[in-house]
Motif scaffolding. Structure first.
Motif, PDB file in Angstrom:
ATOM      1  N   ILE A  98      43.253  68.157  53.376  1.00  0.00           N
ATOM      2  CA  ILE A  98      44.004  69.013  52.462  1.00  0.00           C
ATOM      3  C   ILE A  98      44.085  70.665  52.479  1.00  0.00           C
ATOM      4  O   ILE A  98      44.932  71.108  51.803  1.00  0.00           O
ATOM      5  N   GLY A 155      33.645  72.379  33.908  1.00  0.00           N
ATOM      6  CA  GLY A 155      34.553  72.074  34.729  1.00  0.00           C
ATOM      7  C   GLY A 155      33.922  71.301  36.235  1.00  0.00           C
ATOM      8  O   GLY A 155      33.189  71.788  36.949  1.00  0.00           O
ATOM      9  N   GLY A 159      35.265  73.773  42.550  1.00  0.00           N
ATOM     10  CA  GLY A 159      34.233  74.953  42.264  1.00  0.00           C
ATOM     11  C   GLY A 159      33.012  74.521  41.484  1.00  0.00           C
ATOM     12  O   GLY A 159      31.801  74.988  42.045  1.00  0.00           O
ATOM     13  N   ASP A 178      32.880  68.036  31.551  1.00  0.00           N
ATOM     14  CA  ASP A 178      34.430  68.020  31.890  1.00  0.00           C
ATOM     15  C   ASP A 178      35.151  67.266  30.885  1.00  0.00           C
ATOM     16  O   ASP A 178      34.745  66.382  30.323  1.00  0.00           O
ATOM     17  N   ARG A 179      36.399  67.919  30.337  1.00  0.00           N
ATOM     18  CA  ARG A 179      37.155  67.268  29.458  1.00  0.00           C
ATOM     19  C   ARG A 179      37.864  65.953  30.019  1.00  0.00           C
ATOM     20  O   ARG A 179      38.172  65.069  29.089  1.00  0.00           O
ATOM     21  N   GLY A 185      38.126  67.194  38.881  1.00  0.00           N
ATOM     22  CA  GLY A 185      39.082  68.184  38.717  1.00  0.00           C
ATOM     23  C   GLY A 185      40.399  67.691  39.447  1.00  0.00           C
ATOM     24  O   GLY A 185      41.070  66.672  39.270  1.00  0.00           O
ATOM     25  N   LEU A 186      41.434  68.713  40.132  1.00  0.00           N
ATOM     26  CA  LEU A 186      42.568  68.550  40.530  1.00  0.00           C
ATOM     27  C   LEU A 186      42.541  67.785  41.804  1.00  0.00           C
ATOM     28  O   LEU A 186      43.372  67.287  42.349  1.00  0.00           O
ATOM     29  N   LYS A 195      47.822  62.524  50.010  1.00  0.00           N
ATOM     30  CA  LYS A 195      47.144  63.394  50.714  1.00  0.00           C
ATOM     31  C   LYS A 195      45.557  63.435  50.686  1.00  0.00           C
ATOM     32  O   LYS A 195      44.913  63.723  51.689  1.00  0.00           O
ATOM     33  N   VAL A 221      35.303  71.665  26.256  1.00  0.00           N
ATOM     34  CA  VAL A 221      34.462  72.671  25.703  1.00  0.00           C
ATOM     35  C   VAL A 221      35.299  73.673  24.800  1.00  0.00           C
ATOM     36  O   VAL A 221      36.408  73.955  25.228  1.00  0.00           O
ATOM     37  N   THR A 241      36.689  76.115  34.984  1.00  0.00           N
ATOM     38  CA  THR A 241      37.766  75.479  34.330  1.00  0.00           C
ATOM     39  C   THR A 241      39.072  75.260  35.183  1.00  0.00           C
ATOM     40  O   THR A 241      40.024  74.507  34.497  1.00  0.00           O
ATOM     41  N   TYR A 244      45.582  75.579  33.962  1.00  0.00           N
ATOM     42  CA  TYR A 244      46.287  74.488  33.633  1.00  0.00           C
ATOM     43  C   TYR A 244      47.480  74.767  32.785  1.00  0.00           C
ATOM     44  O   TYR A 244      48.195  73.816  32.473  1.00  0.00           O
ATOM     45  N   ASP A 304      54.260  67.745  46.314  1.00  0.00           N
ATOM     46  CA  ASP A 304      53.784  66.561  45.584  1.00  0.00           C
ATOM     47  C   ASP A 304      54.321  65.653  44.505  1.00  0.00           C
ATOM     48  O   ASP A 304      54.379  64.503  44.694  1.00  0.00           O
ATOM     49  N   ASP A 442      39.779  78.803  40.516  1.00  0.00           N
ATOM     50  CA  ASP A 442      41.117  79.187  39.905  1.00  0.00           C
ATOM     51  C   ASP A 442      41.074  79.922  38.817  1.00  0.00           C
ATOM     52  O   ASP A 442      41.921  80.778  38.377  1.00  0.00           O
ATOM     53  N   SER A 448      44.795  78.297  43.237  1.00  0.00           N
ATOM     54  CA  SER A 448      44.560  78.690  44.753  1.00  0.00           C
ATOM     55  C   SER A 448      44.329  77.465  45.467  1.00  0.00           C
ATOM     56  O   SER A 448      45.069  76.586  45.560  1.00  0.00           O
ATOM     57  N   VAL A 450      41.482  74.516  47.228  1.00  0.00           N
ATOM     58  CA  VAL A 450      40.097  73.934  47.144  1.00  0.00           C
ATOM     59  C   VAL A 450      39.066  74.465  47.832  1.00  0.00           C
ATOM     60  O   VAL A 450      37.789  74.611  47.307  1.00  0.00           O
TER      61      VAL A 450
END
Ligand SMILES: Cc1cc2nc3c(=O)[nH]c(=O)nc-3n(C[C@H](O)[C@H](O)[C@H](O)COP(=O)(O)OP(=O)(O)OC[C@H]3O[C@@H](n4cnc5c(N)ncnc54)[C@H](O)[C@@H]3O)c2cc1C
Ligand code: SF4
Length: 477
Positions: A98, A155, A159, A178-179, A185-186, A195, A221, A241, A244, A304, A442, A448, A450
């Motif tokens: 990616i 997060g 990262g 993480d929430r 993450g993404l 992808k 958090v 984090t 978003y 996407d 990010d 930005s 990965v």
């Protein structure tokens, strides 16, 4: 004399792994490129000119030792190629899939500049590490000593995970909060499967767990646990984090039903593909089947969304972007993929409003490119009297992301932020002005890539280890 294994770019043409036909790939969310066969990977790697000053390496954020692992692949020494590749990259098979290589390593390949077509660096990187997984060469981190000190990472995106892996390798106790209910993450909930297939991400997370990284999921958090609690529990804290908050649309009707955020749309689709029940898909709110879909934006998130809508069976999918093709921020490779799959691009077109309480059309203004602004980029200007209505019953906003207000959400006015709301941190270490608080990815850079998040995570882990133990002591063990 031994045969020269490299510099074959004059006789061997550039070749990518086979791409599935658009008609077939539109029917599922599987990746669109097949894997190189062994001989093909070796052949393509052998095109590298082994430059003395490798521009590809300089333009890879991780400074991957590309010429060396291409040489090892060309000569069939794949396990060594993997060892070299993973020295500098925590997730090489993910970057190989990616990274926008056309803007990074491959875009700066010298043989590309001489008109021979770049070495397919990303595809070879993917091949090396996929082969390593198949052969069991990718193993969980095994620290030689266990240390008492712990680091809390907020997060579980690239990262945070890159920092976690590097800290665990030194025996540091690591907890990642993480929430979401899944880590990644993404890479898990943003980027679609065509992808980056999700088992590629999940097997990495399994391995981190096997290596002793603790995950505390479903934990926001600032809501379920305070930032101060986390700081009190650990010797150091890493904020990873991401960003978003969706940039919003203005104009009459911007609040109409059927206008949705890209991240909500993509998360719902990824959840569905994990087999989760997603009420917003069941209700149709975040599902494109049978609809005329208009996506607004020209970045990778927009690409996407359009390609997801095609796979969900939309009636039509259009992408509105206010500049032209040459000036769009998204990868040209992704635009081409989208066009092959049936997406229609309306260049130099911007929304000025929306028709209907439940959206039925986007009011579109035609634009032209005017004089360059302070950044040197040509500014889009409205062409008067060239408006039209574009039929739409699902509009997806993909205009970029901004950071959430962490000092406010976390009740931590001391957390230093920039005027854009990103956390102020030293670029080479992630250190903030708060004692033992670091930040990466990010949330520091703004939206930005990965590969940059991985770099930040690794650098930050090194800085923490340096601070906690002084690296020379570790090297002596
Ligand atoms: C749709 C889309 C497609 C993309 N495609 C590409 C691509 O093809 N190639 C590429 O290189 N990059 C791509 N990117 C960008 C890339 O995904 C990001 O740059 C990268 O994931 C950033 O990593 P990160 O670790 O900083 O943050 P993230 O990946 O965003 O992870 C942050 C994590 O922090 C968690 N979190 C946030 N707040 C809290 C809180 N208060 N408490 C607990 N947890 C919290 C989130 O749940 C998330 O899991 C894409 C981005 C998007 C949105
Ligand atoms: S990490 Fe990305 S930029 Fe670096 S070599 Fe791999 S694909 Fe290229």
């Amino acid at each position: 004399m031994a045969k020269q294994p490299m510099l074959k770019f004059v006789t061997v043409e550039r070749d990518m792994p086979e791409k599935r036909a658009a008609r077939t790939r539109n029917a599922d969310f599987d990746e669109i490129y097949a894997e190189f066969a062994k001989a093909k990977a070796a052949e393509q790697a052998s095109r590298c000119s082994q430059c003395g000053v490798p521009y590809c390496q300089n333009h890879c954020p991780l400074h991957n030792n590309i010429p060396d692992w291409l040489n090892l692949t060309a000569t069939g020494r794949l396990e060594e190629a993997y060892q070299v590749s993973q020295e500098t990259n925590t997730f090489p098979e993910i970057c190989g899939r990616i990274c926008p290589q056309d803007r990074l390593c491959e875009g700066n390949c010298v043989i590309e500049s001489s008109g021979h077509g770049t070495v397919t660096i990303g595809a070879v990187e993917k091949y090396i590490t996929d082969t390593a997984w198949e052969n069991g060469w990718v193993t969980p981190v095994k620290p030689s000593v266990e240390r008492e000190e712990s680091v809390g990472i907020i997060g579980a995106g690239p990262g945070g995970l890159a920092a976690a892996e590097r800290l665990r390798a030194q025996g540091v106790q690591v907890t990642v909060y993480d929430r979401y209910d899944r880590a990644g993450g993404l890479m898990t909930y943003g980027i679609p499967g065509f992808k980056l297939e999700k088992d590629i991400v999940m097997r990495r997370i399994d391995q981190l767990e096997q290596g002793g990284v603790q995950f505390v999921l479903n934990c926001t958090v600032g809501v379920d646990l305070s930032f101060d609690d986390i700081r009190a529990k650990h010797e150091a804290v890493v904020i990873a984090t991401g960003v978003y908050k969706t940039r919003d649309l203005q104009g009459p009707g911007a609040g109409a039903k059927g206008i949705v955020n890209a991240i909500d749309y993509l998360t719902a689709s990824n959840r569905l593909n994990f087999g989760d029940t997603v009420p917003e898909i069941d209700s149709g709110e975040l599902f494109a089947k049978g609809k005329n879909v208009v996506v607004i934006g020209g970045g990778d998130t927009a690409m996407d969304c359009v390609r997801t809508a095609i796979r969900q069976g939309a009636e039509s999918v259009k992408c509105l972007y206010r500049r032209d093709r040459a000036n769009m921020p998204g990868s040209q490779r992704e635009v081409q993929n989208a066009e092959e799959e049936g997406v229609i691009f309306e260049w130099l077109a911007a929304p000025s409003g929306f028709v209907g309480d439940a959206v039925s059309a986007v009011k579109v203004q035609k634009m032209r490119l005017g004089a360059p602004d302070a950044s040197g980029r040509q500014s889009p200007e409205v062409i008067e009297g060239a408006d039209y209505n574009e039929k739409a019953d699902l509009v997806i906003k993909a205009l970029g992301f901004e950071p959430e207000d962490l000092p406010m959400l976390w009740g931590c006015a001391d957390l230093p932020v920039t005027r854009w709301g990103t956390v102020k941190a030293a670029f080479t270490t992630g250190e903030t002005d708060l004692d033992n608080v670091y930040a990466v990815g990010d949330i520091v850079r703004g939206a930005s890539l990965v590969v940059w998040a991985i770099k930040d995570g690794r650098d930050c882990a090194d800085a923490i280890i340096d601070r906690l133990y002084n690296r020379k002591d570790i090297a002596a063990e």
